[in-house]
Design a protein around this motif. Sequence first.
Motif, PDB file in Angstrom:
ATOM      1  N   GLY A  87       5.968  10.078 -53.727  1.00  0.00           N
ATOM      2  CA  GLY A  87       6.214   9.540 -55.059  1.00  0.00           C
ATOM      3  C   GLY A  87       6.663  10.575 -56.061  1.00  0.00           C
ATOM      4  N   THR A  88       6.416  10.296 -57.322  1.00  0.00           N
ATOM      5  CA  THR A  88       6.808  11.198 -58.402  1.00  0.00           C
ATOM      6  C   THR A  88       5.939  12.456 -58.366  1.00  0.00           C
ATOM      7  OG1 THR A  88       5.212  10.277 -59.968  1.00  0.00           O
ATOM      8  CG2 THR A  88       7.362   9.180 -59.820  1.00  0.00           C
ATOM      9  N   PRO A  89       6.355  13.521 -59.081  1.00  0.00           N
ATOM     10  CA  PRO A  89       5.510  14.715 -59.149  1.00  0.00           C
ATOM     11  C   PRO A  89       4.091  14.404 -59.630  1.00  0.00           C
ATOM     12  CG  PRO A  89       7.695  15.231 -59.962  1.00  0.00           C
ATOM     13  CD  PRO A  89       7.669  13.744 -59.712  1.00  0.00           C
ATOM     14  N   LEU A  90       3.943  13.519 -60.614  1.00  0.00           N
ATOM     15  CA  LEU A  90       2.613  13.163 -61.103  1.00  0.00           C
ATOM     16  C   LEU A  90       1.801  12.474 -60.010  1.00  0.00           C
ATOM     17  CD1 LEU A  90       0.488  12.938 -63.290  1.00  0.00           C
ATOM     18  CD2 LEU A  90       1.634  10.872 -64.128  1.00  0.00           C
ATOM     19  N   GLU A  91       2.435  11.567 -59.283  1.00  0.00           N
ATOM     20  CA  GLU A  91       1.729  10.864 -58.205  1.00  0.00           C
ATOM     21  C   GLU A  91       1.319  11.838 -57.103  1.00  0.00           C
ATOM     22  OE1 GLU A  91       3.796   6.430 -58.530  1.00  0.00           O
ATOM     23  OE2 GLU A  91       4.744   8.003 -57.322  1.00  0.00           O
ATOM     24  N   ARG A  92       2.151  12.809 -56.834  1.00  0.00           N
ATOM     25  CA  ARG A  92       1.854  13.794 -55.792  1.00  0.00           C
ATOM     26  C   ARG A  92       0.672  14.676 -56.200  1.00  0.00           C
ATOM     27  NH1 ARG A  92       7.305  16.824 -55.042  1.00  0.00           N
ATOM     28  NH2 ARG A  92       6.191  17.929 -53.380  1.00  0.00           N
ATOM     29  N   VAL A  93       0.686  15.129 -57.440  1.00  0.00           N
ATOM     30  CA  VAL A  93      -0.374  16.039 -57.864  1.00  0.00           C
ATOM     31  C   VAL A  93      -1.716  15.306 -58.003  1.00  0.00           C
ATOM     32  CG1 VAL A  93      -0.113  15.868 -60.387  1.00  0.00           C
ATOM     33  CG2 VAL A  93      -0.847  18.013 -59.360  1.00  0.00           C
ATOM     34  N   THR A  94      -1.689  14.046 -58.428  1.00  0.00           N
ATOM     35  CA  THR A  94      -2.954  13.305 -58.534  1.00  0.00           C
ATOM     36  C   THR A  94      -3.493  12.960 -57.148  1.00  0.00           C
ATOM     37  OG1 THR A  94      -1.686  11.255 -58.871  1.00  0.00           O
ATOM     38  CG2 THR A  94      -2.533  12.354 -60.835  1.00  0.00           C
ATOM     39  N   ALA A  95      -2.595  12.685 -56.199  1.00  0.00           N
ATOM     40  CA  ALA A  95      -3.043  12.424 -54.826  1.00  0.00           C
ATOM     41  C   ALA A  95      -3.717  13.658 -54.241  1.00  0.00           C
ATOM     42  CB  ALA A  95      -1.853  12.005 -53.960  1.00  0.00           C
ATOM     43  N   MET A  96      -3.134  14.824 -54.519  1.00  0.00           N
ATOM     44  CA  MET A  96      -3.744  16.068 -54.043  1.00  0.00           C
ATOM     45  C   MET A  96      -5.101  16.290 -54.699  1.00  0.00           C
ATOM     46  SD  MET A  96      -2.812  19.982 -54.732  1.00  0.00           S
ATOM     47  CE  MET A  96      -3.793  19.774 -56.207  1.00  0.00           C
ATOM     48  N   ALA A  97      -5.208  16.008 -55.995  1.00  0.00           N
ATOM     49  CA  ALA A  97      -6.471  16.194 -56.706  1.00  0.00           C
ATOM     50  C   ALA A  97      -7.568  15.310 -56.118  1.00  0.00           C
ATOM     51  CB  ALA A  97      -6.286  15.885 -58.193  1.00  0.00           C
ATOM     52  N   VAL A  98      -7.220  14.096 -55.760  1.00  0.00           N
ATOM     53  CA  VAL A  98      -8.181  13.184 -55.132  1.00  0.00           C
ATOM     54  C   VAL A  98      -8.649  13.764 -53.802  1.00  0.00           C
ATOM     55  CG1 VAL A  98      -8.414  10.941 -54.000  1.00  0.00           C
ATOM     56  CG2 VAL A  98      -7.372  11.093 -56.268  1.00  0.00           C
ATOM     57  N   SER A  99      -7.706  14.310 -53.028  1.00  0.00           N
ATOM     58  CA  SER A  99      -8.042  14.908 -51.741  1.00  0.00           C
ATOM     59  C   SER A  99      -8.970  16.109 -51.918  1.00  0.00           C
ATOM     60  CB  SER A  99      -6.762  15.341 -51.018  1.00  0.00           C
ATOM     61  OG  SER A  99      -7.054  15.967 -49.798  1.00  0.00           O
ATOM     62  N   VAL A 100      -8.695  16.926 -52.917  1.00  0.00           N
ATOM     63  CA  VAL A 100      -9.533  18.101 -53.188  1.00  0.00           C
ATOM     64  C   VAL A 100     -10.942  17.674 -53.597  1.00  0.00           C
ATOM     65  CG1 VAL A 100      -9.879  20.048 -54.762  1.00  0.00           C
ATOM     66  CG2 VAL A 100      -7.622  19.628 -53.767  1.00  0.00           C
ATOM     67  N   ALA A 101     -11.032  16.683 -54.461  1.00  0.00           N
ATOM     68  CA  ALA A 101     -12.349  16.210 -54.904  1.00  0.00           C
ATOM     69  C   ALA A 101     -13.165  15.696 -53.731  1.00  0.00           C
ATOM     70  CB  ALA A 101     -12.176  15.117 -55.957  1.00  0.00           C
ATOM     71  N   LYS A 102     -12.530  14.929 -52.857  1.00  0.00           N
ATOM     72  CA  LYS A 102     -13.239  14.400 -51.689  1.00  0.00           C
ATOM     73  C   LYS A 102     -13.697  15.527 -50.781  1.00  0.00           C
ATOM     74  CE  LYS A 102     -11.007   9.849 -51.574  1.00  0.00           C
ATOM     75  NZ  LYS A 102     -10.063   8.959 -50.823  1.00  0.00           N
ATOM     76  N   SER A 103     -12.878  16.575 -50.657  1.00  0.00           N
ATOM     77  CA  SER A 103     -13.259  17.698 -49.802  1.00  0.00           C
ATOM     78  C   SER A 103     -14.439  18.466 -50.397  1.00  0.00           C
ATOM     79  CB  SER A 103     -12.074  18.644 -49.590  1.00  0.00           C
ATOM     80  OG  SER A 103     -11.819  19.417 -50.749  1.00  0.00           O
ATOM     81  N   LEU A 104     -14.507  18.541 -51.723  1.00  0.00           N
ATOM     82  CA  LEU A 104     -15.630  19.222 -52.373  1.00  0.00           C
ATOM     83  C   LEU A 104     -16.923  18.418 -52.226  1.00  0.00           C
ATOM     84  CD1 LEU A 104     -14.090  20.666 -55.659  1.00  0.00           C
ATOM     85  CD2 LEU A 104     -14.956  21.940 -53.684  1.00  0.00           C
ATOM     86  N   ILE A 105     -16.804  17.115 -52.192  1.00  0.00           N
ATOM     87  CA  ILE A 105     -17.984  16.275 -51.961  1.00  0.00           C
ATOM     88  C   ILE A 105     -18.470  16.456 -50.523  1.00  0.00           C
ATOM     89  CG2 ILE A 105     -18.804  13.891 -51.796  1.00  0.00           C
ATOM     90  CD1 ILE A 105     -16.817  13.217 -54.074  1.00  0.00           C
ATOM     91  N   ALA A 106     -17.516  16.548 -49.596  1.00  0.00           N
ATOM     92  CA  ALA A 106     -17.868  16.677 -48.181  1.00  0.00           C
ATOM     93  C   ALA A 106     -18.301  18.093 -47.825  1.00  0.00           C
ATOM     94  CB  ALA A 106     -16.681  16.271 -47.313  1.00  0.00           C
TER      95      ALA A 106
END
Length: 210
Positions: A87-106
């Motif tokens: 998607g757009t740059p914003l969609e890409r960066v927010t998708a990555m942020a979600v992935s990072v947050a989930k990894s920090l929880i795990a």
Amino acid sequence: MAGPQTTRKKRANGVESRQRILDAAVEIAGERGYEGTSIAAVSTKCGLPASSIYWHFKDKDDLIAAVIERSFATWLAAVELPGEEAGTPLERVTAMAVSVAKSLIAAPDFLRFGLMLALERRPTEPRGRTVFLQVREIAGAKIAEMARELVPDLDEESVRLLTAYAVAGADGLFVQREINGDGVDLVAMFELHARLVYEAATRMAAAKEE
């Protein structure tokens, strides 16, 4: 002379023992902090003799450093910017942020213990603290690389400033969750943080062109 099968079995047992020791260290350090963690306590928790722990790790500091490195490797795998097809740059960066947050929880150990060590000052620098500062440099470099890719008009000073801000904000959100527990939606907070950082980046790039 040991055959290949015996050698493989010994290696597998060694890997399993190392993981058991690291898992036990995570539990002990999470309950007692760095000072309260001891080889004896880890030995009791994992059920392996202290000699086995010393076979894998030189001392407690080496053990905590290994905990940080293992957790960081898990986290780092999540810090990958999705491709343009996402998607757009914003969609890409927010998708990555979600992935990072989930990894920090795990796998929160590298950041939890790293921040704990980073805030302490000792006459002798613990290896764990040194390792944490090194892995933070790696994380910062990846964020800076993403900023250059997503907002190519940014100058290097803006990239440096945004990287520092992004890392500091992520630290704060993580600490907030550590204090308040599951009542903090870390995924939603990281997504919001990413949007705000991206908005700031685009504004800074536009200001440079004026």
